[in-house]
Design an enzyme around this catalytic site. Structure first.
Site, mmCIF file in Angstrom:
data_model
loop_
_atom_site.group_PDB
_atom_site.id
_atom_site.type_symbol
_atom_site.label_atom_id
_atom_site.label_comp_id
_atom_site.label_asym_id
_atom_site.label_seq_id
_atom_site.Cartn_x
_atom_site.Cartn_y
_atom_site.Cartn_z
ATOM 1 N N TYR A 153 5.212 9.914 2.444
ATOM 2 C CA TYR A 153 3.996 8.950 2.648
ATOM 3 C C TYR A 153 2.551 9.430 2.710
ATOM 4 O O TYR A 153 1.660 8.594 2.202
ATOM 5 C CB TYR A 153 4.301 8.160 4.002
ATOM 6 C CG TYR A 153 3.839 6.694 4.156
ATOM 7 C CD1 TYR A 153 4.103 5.929 2.967
ATOM 8 C CD2 TYR A 153 2.870 6.462 5.063
ATOM 9 C CE1 TYR A 153 3.414 4.569 3.187
ATOM 10 C CE2 TYR A 153 2.199 5.188 5.241
ATOM 11 C CZ TYR A 153 2.618 4.146 4.282
ATOM 12 O OH TYR A 153 1.873 3.045 4.284
ATOM 13 N N LYS A 160 -3.536 4.391 6.288
ATOM 14 C CA LYS A 160 -3.032 3.214 7.436
ATOM 15 C C LYS A 160 -3.663 3.618 8.819
ATOM 16 O O LYS A 160 -3.950 2.768 9.620
ATOM 17 C CB LYS A 160 -1.578 3.315 7.533
ATOM 18 C CG LYS A 160 -0.981 2.928 6.095
ATOM 19 C CD LYS A 160 -1.662 1.249 5.708
ATOM 20 C CE LYS A 160 -0.680 0.624 4.582
ATOM 21 N NZ LYS A 160 -1.369 -0.516 4.111
#
Ligand code: NAD
Length: 267
Positions: A153, A160
């Site tokens: 990720y 995020k």
């Protein structure tokens, strides 16, 4: 639940999009929904999804360009006058860096991920702010990879984390004006964006084995929670990151059967 409310959803790419799950619930519940998409190809997808709503407003916008965001805000204001909700369901990172180590991430890739996936929430909120009604609710989409390491990720996790911090600071700025800002942290959903993450199907599999609900998150799950956060039912909530992930985030060591331990010859 949304009768008389109008607003805009950024980020529908196709029928699998989390944004579409949220927009569908909003429309089912009486909201008037405008859409922003990126590029002609995605406009075609939206037109098909909205075939039964020929008057729906759709605005093209590359959210890395602030002048385009401002143009969309101006168009929206001319069409609707005021705004009761905004959904930010957009993210981007160069997929060559959504695999392997995080360390090699170059500066331009890092900044682009931050720009499209986090800063755009600030920019959209600022452009729509002048005509937001009191009670307006803003919603962003995030993922657990912001708080904990999820292999591959990488830079999206960093973006995020920034997005979630933006949610809290915007909530603090806008709360006194009766405007709320929250995010949904969704479990992995098989969407266009997610397929850019290396080994994403493994993530889906692990999630449905380990999450207490033993199922994958769907756009409909996010849609239900989104409806709640965008409606007056949640009027006491702002700055919140709400998990819609089948309970995955509460587990440390979950279902032991998920780990195939007896096959590990080192024990
Ligand atoms: P999706 O591919 O359906 O949606 C992503 C959207 O981002 C697309 O509509 C795309 O056009 C838009 N976008 C990308 N760059 C843009 C730009 N420069 N300007 C304007 N729009 C741009 O995928 P999704 O998974 O539904 O993603 C929606 C949101 O949900 C994203 O913020 C994503 O990070 C988040 N999310 C996804 C998952 C998942 O597993 N799919 C989990 C948690 C959170």
């Amino acid at each position: 639940m949304m009768k008389g409310k109008k607003g805009i959803v950024f980020g529908v790419a196709n029928q699998r999009s989390i944004a579409w799950g949220i927009a569908s619930k909003l429309m089912e519940n009486g909201a008037e929904v405008a859409f922003s998409y990126m590029g002609e190809r995605l406009k075609g997808n939206l037109e098909k999804l909205l075939a039964d709503k020929p008057n729906a407003k759709m605005y093209d916008c590359d959210c890395s360009d602030e002048s385009q965001i401002q143009r969309v805000a101006d168009q929206y204001k001319a069409d609707f006058g005021t705004c009761d909700f905004v959904v930010h369901a957009i993210a981007f990172a160069d997929k060559s860096y959504l695999e392997g180590d995080f360390l090699p991430t170059p500066k331009d890739v890092f900044l682009q991920a931050m720009d499209v996936s986090a800063y755009s929430l600030v920019s959209i909120t600022r452009s729509f702010r002048p005509f937001m009604n009191r009670g307006c609710s803003i919603l962003a989409l995030t993922y657990l990879g912001s708080e904990r390491v999820v292999q591959n990720y990488n830079v999206m996790g960093v973006a995020k984390a920034a997005l979630e911090a933006c949610v809290r600071y915007l909530a603090s700025d806008l709360g006194p004006h009766g405007i709320r800002v929250n995010a949904i942290s969704a479990g992995p959903v098989n969407t266009l964006a997610a397929r850019g993450i290396s080994d994403f199907t493994h993530l889906l599999k692990i999630h449905r084995r380990v999450a207490p609900l033993r199922e994958n998150t769907t756009p409909e799950h996010a849609g239900g929670a989104g409806l709640f956060l965008l409606s007056d039912l949640s009027f006491g909530m702002t700055g919140e990151i709400m998990y819609v992930d089948g309970g995955y985030n509460v587990t440390a060591v979950g279902n032991l059967d998920a780990y195939n331990l007896s096959a590990d010859s080192k024990d």
